[in-house]
Design an enzyme around this catalytic site. Sequence first.
Site: not given
Length: 540
Positions: A15, A187
């Site tokens: 991430d 997302e």
Amino acid sequence: MSTIVNPILPGYHPDPSIVRAGEDYYIAVSTFEWFPGVQIYHSRDLANWELIGYPLTRSSQLDMIGNINSGGVWAPCLSYSNGKFYLIYTDVKSRQGAFKDTHNYLVTADKIEGPWSEPIYLNSSGFDPSLYHEEDGTKWLVNMIWDHRKGRNSFGGIVLQEYSEAEKKLVGPIRNIFKGTPLGLTEAPHIYKRNGYYYLITAEGGTGYQHAVTSARSTSLFGPYEVDPTNPILTSHPDDELQKAGHGSLVETPEGEWYMAHLCGRPVKDKKCILGRETALQKCMWTSDDWIRVDGGSGPQTEIEVPGLVAKRAVSINERDDFNSSKLDHCWNSLRRPFTEEWMSLEERTGYLRLRGQESMSSLHKQSLIARRLESLHAEIETCMEFQPDNFQQMAGLIIYYDTDDYVYLRMSHDEAKGSVLGVIQSKHGIYDELLEEEIELPVQKVYLKARLEEEWLTFYYSLDGETWERVIGDIDYSHLSDEDADYIRFTGTFVGMCVQDVSGQLKTADFDYFSYKELKKGGSEYETSSHLSGRLGRS
């Protein structure tokens, strides 16, 4: 012409959020249940990256005692505006079933090294929050919204709300600005502005093998957003060396070039990524009609050539920590709690790391475990330990760890008939096993322990003098230490380290003299190589 080799952050570094401040580049990555929270890497050239620290170092910023596996810190967003660094992060308390408890916070610092502020609570409506700094000085939080209702899309879109820096809270209406594309599972939103367009970069397709980066744009921050006709702009294809490409974050160089940091995975057998999700970098370009594209096509490149880039430094991946400092090196992490004298010390015995045994390897609360990321599929780790167990409920040793369900553990303990013994515990999908038919009797309390890892295979050794090594057991398939080898999705990666347990409650201690981590060539020989990471043993 110099080359950036991917992944730029090998091992568990998912991430990525990349940002530039002047001539300096920074990447923040998720840490989940591992403490301290959020790793920050620094580079001046995009090729060489150094771990410089963690912003979340206090329980007041991040209290993860009791957090579930693969809970904790999800998808941080690091940004920079008017001389100040902003870090948004999620602390996930629950994630299975209809509901997800996802609490979003903001901390700030004038310098990247800190000190970082106490957290400001923002919301809990979903995860993957990021902060967009508008040219007029306003600030806007975007995050995916989680919809728990039956028959609805759980990934309910990307919502936007203004953040008031003066009031230190979100203000004004909440707008759902983007419902996603047919890929679904929308997302990881980030907003960028260029040539009059607001670009919304999202992750879609889920964080596994269908993962992707998608793009949409609008002339208004509030939408509507037009979907890029060539989406996804980045995704892995079956023959790509880097799989799971997605969760992109963009940065512009001072020269006007654009790059995308994204996560990826490198599988071994059965598509299992033992190292976890890693960070890679792709060069990008803009089309004549103002859409962003990844140079070389939509698949992730393992090498990107960059004119004028400083070549990466050659570093031998051969690190040894002799525990001679009063502080732990940056590479070390613990589970869910800070390093405190309650359970660890570098000063009670000079030149040793002392760990005080508390709860078991199954605990979500007080494990006495210190570990570092495994960053290569071929590695050798070694330690020397002094331990005097009095009963079978006391154990200590060398552990290869994913989470409370999956680990392999070379440990010393006590047997009523034999005294101190060496054995191997394997937990696979939460099922406990002991791998030796007969444990090894140890005539002394000081023992050297070693593990060799070659792709999905693990071999343990021990020595009484540090010179002559005996094989304990080999051909252990440890590929269950991966995101993919579980009934329910999980997100971390393999760690290697030292730990002590005393489930009798007597707080028995073990002393570790050193810890050595070496990366190997395929086939097991040592080598020196070019590394993307330098200074990884910087002090915290």
